[in-house]
Structures are given as C-alpha cells and as structure tokens.
Design a protein around this motif. Sequence first.
Motif, PDB file in Angstrom:
ATOM      1  N   VAL A 202      61.703  72.800  11.486  1.00  0.00           N
ATOM      2  CA  VAL A 202      60.995  72.379  10.573  1.00  0.00           C
ATOM      3  C   VAL A 202      60.612  71.571  10.896  1.00  0.00           C
ATOM      4  N   LEU A 203      60.767  70.119  11.547  1.00  0.00           N
ATOM      5  CA  LEU A 203      60.153  69.198  12.185  1.00  0.00           C
ATOM      6  C   LEU A 203      60.404  69.029  13.488  1.00  0.00           C
ATOM      7  N   ASN A 204      59.645  69.627  14.435  1.00  0.00           N
ATOM      8  CA  ASN A 204      58.968  70.424  15.079  1.00  0.00           C
ATOM      9  C   ASN A 204      60.191  68.989  16.260  1.00  0.00           C
ATOM     10  N   LEU A 205      61.355  68.579  16.542  1.00  0.00           N
ATOM     11  CA  LEU A 205      61.801  67.622  17.044  1.00  0.00           C
ATOM     12  C   LEU A 205      63.294  68.114  17.740  1.00  0.00           C
ATOM     13  N   VAL A 206      63.182  67.470  19.411  1.00  0.00           N
ATOM     14  CA  VAL A 206      64.267  68.105  19.584  1.00  0.00           C
ATOM     15  C   VAL A 206      65.849  67.016  19.993  1.00  0.00           C
ATOM     16  N   LEU A 207      66.315  67.139  19.754  1.00  0.00           N
ATOM     17  CA  LEU A 207      67.557  66.634  19.555  1.00  0.00           C
ATOM     18  C   LEU A 207      68.494  66.975  20.211  1.00  0.00           C
ATOM     19  N   GLY A 208      69.420  65.920  20.492  1.00  0.00           N
ATOM     20  CA  GLY A 208      70.994  66.034  21.414  1.00  0.00           C
ATOM     21  C   GLY A 208      72.034  66.614  20.245  1.00  0.00           C
ATOM     22  N   GLU A 209      73.217  67.241  21.178  1.00  0.00           N
ATOM     23  CA  GLU A 209      73.835  67.366  19.910  1.00  0.00           C
ATOM     24  C   GLU A 209      74.526  66.053  19.408  1.00  0.00           C
ATOM     25  N   LYS A 210      74.705  65.614  20.134  1.00  0.00           N
ATOM     26  CA  LYS A 210      75.565  63.604  20.192  1.00  0.00           C
ATOM     27  C   LYS A 210      74.749  62.812  19.025  1.00  0.00           C
ATOM     28  N   VAL A 211      73.466  62.854  18.471  1.00  0.00           N
ATOM     29  CA  VAL A 211      72.425  62.756  18.060  1.00  0.00           C
ATOM     30  C   VAL A 211      73.040  63.700  16.273  1.00  0.00           C
ATOM     31  N   ALA A 212      72.856  64.870  16.250  1.00  0.00           N
ATOM     32  CA  ALA A 212      72.448  65.823  15.159  1.00  0.00           C
ATOM     33  C   ALA A 212      74.386  65.574  14.512  1.00  0.00           C
ATOM     34  N   GLU A 213      75.123  64.881  15.623  1.00  0.00           N
ATOM     35  CA  GLU A 213      76.800  64.512  15.345  1.00  0.00           C
ATOM     36  C   GLU A 213      76.827  63.394  13.624  1.00  0.00           C
ATOM     37  N   GLU A 214      75.623  62.636  14.814  1.00  0.00           N
ATOM     38  CA  GLU A 214      75.933  61.669  13.661  1.00  0.00           C
ATOM     39  C   GLU A 214      75.265  61.452  12.604  1.00  0.00           C
ATOM     40  N   ILE A 215      73.877  62.008  12.684  1.00  0.00           N
ATOM     41  CA  ILE A 215      73.902  62.429  11.407  1.00  0.00           C
ATOM     42  C   ILE A 215      74.382  63.078  10.894  1.00  0.00           C
ATOM     43  N   LYS A 216      75.427  64.290  10.696  1.00  0.00           N
ATOM     44  CA  LYS A 216      75.869  65.093   9.398  1.00  0.00           C
ATOM     45  C   LYS A 216      77.020  63.920   9.297  1.00  0.00           C
ATOM     46  N   ILE A 217      77.574  63.108   9.761  1.00  0.00           N
ATOM     47  CA  ILE A 217      78.949  61.923   9.658  1.00  0.00           C
ATOM     48  C   ILE A 217      77.793  60.903   8.483  1.00  0.00           C
ATOM     49  N   LYS A 218      76.713  60.273   8.955  1.00  0.00           N
ATOM     50  CA  LYS A 218      76.784  59.458   8.213  1.00  0.00           C
ATOM     51  C   LYS A 218      75.276  59.686   6.963  1.00  0.00           C
ATOM     52  N   ILE A 219      75.211  60.894   6.338  1.00  0.00           N
ATOM     53  CA  ILE A 219      74.283  61.829   5.757  1.00  0.00           C
ATOM     54  C   ILE A 219      75.094  62.866   5.464  1.00  0.00           C
ATOM     55  N   GLY A 220      75.494  63.665   5.981  1.00  0.00           N
ATOM     56  CA  GLY A 220      75.708  65.055   6.025  1.00  0.00           C
ATOM     57  C   GLY A 220      76.694  65.513   4.186  1.00  0.00           C
ATOM     58  N   SER A 221      76.324  66.621   3.889  1.00  0.00           N
ATOM     59  CA  SER A 221      77.261  66.798   1.980  1.00  0.00           C
ATOM     60  C   SER A 221      77.385  68.347   2.289  1.00  0.00           C
ATOM     61  N   SER A 291      92.035  70.573   6.286  1.00  0.00           N
ATOM     62  CA  SER A 291      92.416  70.071   7.972  1.00  0.00           C
ATOM     63  C   SER A 291      91.430  69.935   8.340  1.00  0.00           C
ATOM     64  N   GLY A 292      91.515  69.027   9.291  1.00  0.00           N
ATOM     65  CA  GLY A 292      90.275  68.852  10.524  1.00  0.00           C
ATOM     66  C   GLY A 292      89.161  68.392  10.069  1.00  0.00           C
ATOM     67  N   GLY A 293      88.086  67.526  11.304  1.00  0.00           N
ATOM     68  CA  GLY A 293      87.831  66.699  11.041  1.00  0.00           C
ATOM     69  C   GLY A 293      85.914  67.396  10.303  1.00  0.00           C
ATOM     70  N   GLY A 294      86.218  68.634  10.157  1.00  0.00           N
ATOM     71  CA  GLY A 294      85.391  68.989   8.995  1.00  0.00           C
ATOM     72  C   GLY A 294      85.030  69.156   8.046  1.00  0.00           C
ATOM     73  N   ALA A 295      86.496  69.053   7.168  1.00  0.00           N
ATOM     74  CA  ALA A 295      87.306  67.901   6.314  1.00  0.00           C
ATOM     75  C   ALA A 295      86.479  67.158   5.214  1.00  0.00           C
ATOM     76  N   LEU A 296      86.637  65.878   6.471  1.00  0.00           N
ATOM     77  CA  LEU A 296      84.941  64.950   5.821  1.00  0.00           C
ATOM     78  C   LEU A 296      83.917  65.053   5.734  1.00  0.00           C
ATOM     79  N   LEU A 297      82.939  66.576   5.349  1.00  0.00           N
ATOM     80  CA  LEU A 297      82.006  66.751   5.107  1.00  0.00           C
ATOM     81  C   LEU A 297      82.197  66.715   3.630  1.00  0.00           C
ATOM     82  N   ARG A 298      80.789  65.366   2.923  1.00  0.00           N
ATOM     83  CA  ARG A 298      81.200  64.760   1.373  1.00  0.00           C
ATOM     84  C   ARG A 298      80.953  66.313   0.805  1.00  0.00           C
ATOM     85  N   GLY A 299      81.514  66.505  -0.392  1.00  0.00           N
ATOM     86  CA  GLY A 299      81.793  67.762  -1.239  1.00  0.00           C
ATOM     87  C   GLY A 299      82.054  68.604  -0.656  1.00  0.00           C
ATOM     88  N   LEU A 300      83.175  68.805   0.323  1.00  0.00           N
ATOM     89  CA  LEU A 300      83.406  70.568   0.856  1.00  0.00           C
ATOM     90  C   LEU A 300      84.302  70.301   0.091  1.00  0.00           C
TER      91      LEU A 300
END
Length: 351
Positions: A202-221, A291-300
């Motif tokens: 969608v954005l024509n941007l190549v990301l590393g998974e570490k950056v993707a995880e940081e974005i998920k933690i910061k604003i993922g919901s 439980s688990g780290g995925g449980a911290l996703l906002r609104g899940l």
Amino acid sequence: MFGNLFGKFSRNLAIDLGTANTLVYVQGEGIKINEPSVVAVNNRTGALVAVGRSARDMLGKTPPHITTVRPLVKGIISDFEVTEKMLKYFIEKVGRGKFAIAPRPLVVVGVPLDLTEVERKAVEDATFGGGARKVYLVEEVIAGAMGARLPTSESVGSMIVDIGGGSTEIAVVSLNGVVKWRSLPVAGDEMNRSIVQYAREVLNLVLGEKVAEEIKIKIGSAQEFGEQMEYPMRGRDLLTGLPREIMVTDAQVRDALSRSVRQIIENIKITLEITPPELAADIYERGLVLSGGGALLRGLDKIISQHSDIPVRVADDPLTGVARGLGMLLDDNALLKGIALPSTRETSVLN
C-alpha cells in the motif's frame, strides 16, 4: 538420596521457552531473566557472540561471518544446537554467585499443546544439554491459566487464549487438564509480517520486522478509539531504493492487523462451539482470559467480547503469566508430577 541432597542446594528453575522471549523463574526469587529468544553466532568459530537483547539489536546489521538466529519457530525448536547453547547460557547466568560449585537444577519448561513426541524429546534433550539435572515439560496454557489465577484444579471451566510470538493457543481448562483446544500460527510475529506486507503493497515501503513491531506496540489496535494516533514509519522506498519516512495512522495499522485479529476471533468461536455444555456455561458466566504479549494489543479484549458475547479480560502482566505459573509448580512437587507430560526418556526405556 543424592537427588534429595542436590534438590536442597540447587536453584530450581522454570523456563518459558517462547518464540519471541525466554523467561527464567528462579524458585523463591521470581523472574530473573526476560530476554528475547535470539542468539548471535560466529560462523567461523561456532562461539556465541551475544544472547538476548544484545543479539536482537544485531538483527539485520551483522557482517557475513556472524549470524543472528531465532532458534524457536512457533514455540518449537528449529535449531537444536543453538537452543541448547542459549539454555546453557541462561541457566549458568542465574546460577552465578550462589555457590562456588552449584548442583545442576531441576527445570520445568513450558511447551505448546501441539508438540509431537519427537519435538518434546528435542526440548528435553536441549534442556539436559543446557545443564539441567531433571526436566519436566508442562503445557503452556495450563501454566498461563495458573499464572492468571484461574481455578485450574477445580471442576469448573476456564478459558484462556495465549497469544505469543509464534502461535496463539486457545484452551478450555478444567481439573488441571486441557479439555478442548485449538492452536493457530497467527500471533505477534504474524502481526508484524502483516504490517510489513501492508507497508510494501500500500505504501511502497520496505520495512524490517523490528520496525513493524515497534509500530504495532506504539499505535497498533484491534478496534477504533476516539483520537487518531500517528507514528513515523521508516524504511526503504520500493521505487527509488532510498531511505524514506512517512507518518502512518492507527487506522492504517489496524487495517493491516485486521486479518490476524479476525482469525483469532473465529478460532475462539470454533473452540466455544466444541466445548461441552457444562463447561460452556461456566465460561459464559466467568468469561475468558487473554495472556501472552499479543494480549496487550489495544482493544483486543473488547472486540473479542463483542463477537463472542462473553466477558473478556486481560491477565495481570500477561507477558510473564506462563513463567509465573510454571514457577508455582516448583513449590508443589505432587501437582507438578500430576500435570507434567510423560518424559520421552522414561517412555523410551519402557519400550
């Protein structure tokens, strides 16, 4: 006699051997290690360069003679030798400074539900090779339910959804056993890959998974909130090949994560459909626990509750629930022996 003597002086351990993180609980002291399950190895010498956070910081940045390895995939050992080295490093790390010559510890290890006998043997052998005196394997969902203070030993139904790094395990627990369960390879790592794929397509941007995880933690919901959030997404432009930064919104990240969230919800509903009616009635009244780290996703928790029509809550400190549950078993030897999976070593002797 010697086993009892060693037991009095050894530092018995509980290890949550996860795809994303490894946690080590020391009996009587609590969680002493919480590190990423990443190892950096020198290809020329075979020696460990780094383990844990320092190795994770090297991901994507190493010269050809150093390889960073994640030795567990979906909770299963994919690189036996590296896993053994990692376990040995962690076991020795918690043993330093206690005695000049410390006895080998008894170790309780959490394992996924769908582990085969061959995979169980690999975990046992790696733990023995890492320095354990005796090894017990316990299903992670049982330990996670204990860590969440669910009444696992009672004749009531408790439902736990453990969203880890490599897999999500959904289980109905009663009388210290798993009655019904489902496991799917959709969890934290898959969510990261979904963000990487969205950025590329969608954005024509190549990301590393570490950056993707940081974005998920910061604003993922998992569902929409009142105010819009933004966060910088940095990567390589797919068209020009040059570094680029764009601002992404929580709505875009939510769109990227939506498929993973839907799959988790659908599998929870399927598990409820096959649950015996008596236990389903308990779950309807008591709800389910994330439980688990995925449980911290906002609104899940809220979106799961909306689609399943049952109460949903996030366990206290969901990242450490399995390790704390395994640690409780160190203090109750009879319960540990009753819950632990049969040892593959004992099975092979009987055969």
